[in-house]
Design a protein around this motif. Structure first.
Motif, short mmCIF file in Angstrom:
data_model
loop_
_atom_site.label_atom_id
_atom_site.label_comp_id
_atom_site.label_asym_id
_atom_site.label_seq_id
_atom_site.Cartn_x
_atom_site.Cartn_y
_atom_site.Cartn_z
N ARG A 23 -2.61 -3.83 -17.22
CA ARG A 23 -1.95 -2.45 -17.00
C ARG A 23 -1.17 -0.95 -16.68
NH1 ARG A 23 -6.51 -4.59 -16.50
NH2 ARG A 23 -8.62 -4.68 -17.11
N GLY A 24 -0.01 -2.18 -16.01
CA GLY A 24 1.32 -1.34 -15.75
C GLY A 24 2.05 -1.56 -14.70
N ALA A 25 3.10 -0.97 -14.19
CA ALA A 25 4.02 -1.41 -12.89
C ALA A 25 2.60 -1.01 -12.35
CB ALA A 25 5.06 -0.61 -13.32
N ARG A 26 2.54 1.20 -12.35
CA ARG A 26 2.11 1.96 -11.33
C ARG A 26 0.67 1.54 -10.37
NH1 ARG A 26 2.99 8.07 -14.32
NH2 ARG A 26 4.70 8.06 -14.17
N THR A 27 -0.27 0.85 -12.46
CA THR A 27 -1.38 -0.01 -11.42
C THR A 27 -0.96 -1.06 -10.30
OG1 THR A 27 -2.74 0.93 -13.23
CG2 THR A 27 -3.71 -0.54 -12.45
N ALA A 28 0.30 -2.06 -11.16
CA ALA A 28 0.11 -2.70 -9.30
C ALA A 28 1.05 -1.86 -8.33
CB ALA A 28 2.05 -3.38 -9.87
N ALA A 29 1.75 -0.77 -8.28
CA ALA A 29 2.47 -0.53 -7.58
C ALA A 29 1.11 0.01 -6.39
CB ALA A 29 3.18 0.52 -7.57
N GLY A 30 0.21 0.96 -7.02
CA GLY A 30 -1.14 0.91 -6.36
C GLY A 30 -1.96 -0.16 -6.01
N LEU A 31 -2.27 -0.89 -6.88
CA LEU A 31 -3.06 -1.24 -6.23
C LEU A 31 -2.71 -2.54 -5.37
CD1 LEU A 31 -5.67 -4.40 -6.34
CD2 LEU A 31 -3.58 -5.14 -7.63
N LEU A 32 -1.50 -2.76 -4.69
CA LEU A 32 -0.57 -3.41 -3.90
C LEU A 32 -1.23 -2.42 -2.08
CD1 LEU A 32 1.12 -5.13 -2.63
CD2 LEU A 32 3.13 -4.21 -3.05
N LEU A 33 -0.35 -1.31 -2.29
CA LEU A 33 -0.91 0.01 -1.53
C LEU A 33 -1.75 0.12 -1.19
CD1 LEU A 33 0.78 2.62 0.08
CD2 LEU A 33 0.53 3.68 -1.62
N LEU A 34 -2.87 0.43 -2.36
CA LEU A 34 -4.63 0.57 -1.71
C LEU A 34 -5.07 -0.69 -1.25
CD1 LEU A 34 -7.16 2.00 -2.35
CD2 LEU A 34 -7.80 1.31 -4.43
N VAL A 35 -4.99 -1.68 -1.61
CA VAL A 35 -5.37 -2.58 -0.82
C VAL A 35 -4.60 -3.32 0.52
CG1 VAL A 35 -5.58 -4.82 -0.25
CG2 VAL A 35 -5.81 -3.64 -2.96
N ALA A 36 -3.42 -2.88 0.64
CA ALA A 36 -2.88 -2.37 2.05
C ALA A 36 -3.66 -1.91 3.21
CB ALA A 36 -1.14 -2.50 2.20
N VAL A 37 -3.28 -0.64 2.37
CA VAL A 37 -4.04 0.00 3.64
C VAL A 37 -5.48 0.38 4.07
CG1 VAL A 37 -4.93 3.12 3.66
CG2 VAL A 37 -2.48 1.96 3.14
N ALA A 38 -5.68 -0.17 2.73
CA ALA A 38 -7.98 -0.20 3.15
C ALA A 38 -8.03 -1.64 3.99
CB ALA A 38 -8.58 -0.80 2.20
N ALA A 39 -7.03 -2.41 3.53
CA ALA A 39 -7.14 -3.82 4.37
C ALA A 39 -6.95 -3.71 6.28
CB ALA A 39 -6.87 -4.45 3.71
N ILE A 40 -6.11 -3.08 6.22
CA ILE A 40 -5.24 -2.57 7.88
C ILE A 40 -5.85 -1.86 8.14
CG2 ILE A 40 -3.93 -2.09 9.05
CD1 ILE A 40 -1.57 -3.29 6.96
N ALA A 41 -6.97 -0.60 7.44
CA ALA A 41 -7.67 0.03 8.51
C ALA A 41 -8.91 -0.42 8.54
CB ALA A 41 -8.09 1.50 7.16
N PHE A 42 -9.41 -0.97 7.57
CA PHE A 42 -10.73 -1.66 8.19
C PHE A 42 -10.59 -2.77 9.14
CE2 PHE A 42 -12.87 0.45 3.90
CZ PHE A 42 -13.69 0.50 5.08
N GLU A 43 -9.78 -3.86 8.89
CA GLU A 43 -9.86 -4.32 9.59
C GLU A 43 -9.37 -4.51 12.05
OE1 GLU A 43 -9.91 -8.14 9.47
OE2 GLU A 43 -10.58 -7.95 7.39
N SER A 44 -8.69 -3.39 11.62
CA SER A 44 -7.70 -2.60 13.07
C SER A 44 -9.41 -2.28 13.10
CB SER A 44 -6.95 -2.14 12.44
OG SER A 44 -6.57 -0.69 11.70
#
Length: 271
Positions: free
Chosen positions: A64-85
């Protein structure tokens, strides 16, 4: 002209090869998990998560393209750290738990391994959900996909969490009540994963909707990883890890999805 045709047919094949190689390496590493112990098992755990997260980013980028990959990485990282912290500090939404020092460096109390594990789980969950909702009417497809993806995301953790508790990676302050057969993980964890999954998959679905359609490569690699980590994990729990409860739940949940896919395939073949 022949060269141009060959190039067009080779590119999808080459694009599909790398995710499949990563998925194969993930499966082989996962097989090694119940056969190891101590520091070797910790190294295997890290390798599984790194391979799984890399597979998610690579497949998202190639399909689905480099933008989707970069967005996936950023979105999941932020969500994971937010929910877990927040979960570590308040007990919401999972219940009260704490990580051990085995997982290494942390950010806001969250080990670096944890966002990678979310990344490993999130993308295949969404990909499978996207496949499951294909027969659904277009106007209902998005909410159905989000619901399926969040459910798969939470169900995957039903298998993984008892394994990680057994390995000493985290502990629950109040593990009761839990699912029948699982006495080390509370039901609040399942509720928390379901809530976090709905939030994450709503955002991830919007991200994926902006990508080119149809996908440039198939989804065999993330589905292989998801299938093995669920059904193969259930087998390992039953045969080697002494976790019959999570083995039964993993087998049942995995079989339910396979039945839905089989019914869909049968209906499609009749048309």
């Amino acid at each position: 002209m022949t060269t141009a045709v060959a190039a067009r047919t080779w590119r999808p094949a080459a694009g599909q090869l790398l995710p499949l190689l990563l998925a194969g390496a993930l499966v082989l590493t996962a097989i090694a998990y119940p056969l190891t112990s101590g520091d070797a098992r910790d190294a295997v755990s890290w390798t599984i998560v790194v391979l799984g997260s890399l597979l998610s980013v690579v497949h998202a980028g190639l399909s689905r393209g480099a933008r989707t990959a970069a967005g996936l990485l950023l979105l999941v990282a932020v969500a994971a750290i937010a929910f877990e912290s927040i979960g570590l500090a308040t007990g919401f939404p999972y219940g009260s738990y704490e990580y051990s020092d085995v997982l290494g460096p942390t950010l806001l109390g969250v080990p670096f391994l944890v966002p990678l594990a979310w990344l490993m789980m999130a993308w295949p969950s969404w990909v499978l959900a996207d496949r499951l909702v294909r027969p659904v009417r277009p106007e209902r497809r998005r909410p159905a996909r989000i619901a399926w993806a969040a459910g798969i995301f939470a169900a995957w953790d039903v298998v993984l969490d008892p394994q990680m508790v057994q390995a000493g990676y985290w502990t629950w302050a109040h593990p009761d009540p839990g699912l029948p057969g699982i006495d080390t993980v509370p039901l609040t964890n399942l509720a928390g994963w379901s809530f976090a999954g709905l939030v994450l998959m709503t955002l991830l679905d919007r991200l994926a909707a902006r990508s080119p359609a149809p996908p440039r490569i198939g989804d065999a690699a993330p589905l292989l990883a998801l299938g093995w980590m669920t059904l193969g994990g259930a087998l390992a729990h039953a045969g080697w890890l002494g976790l019959p409860g999570s083995a039964a739940w993993g087998g049942a949940l995995g079989a339910a999805v396979l039945v839905v896919l089989a019914v869909q395939h049968r209906r499609a073949s009749r048309r």
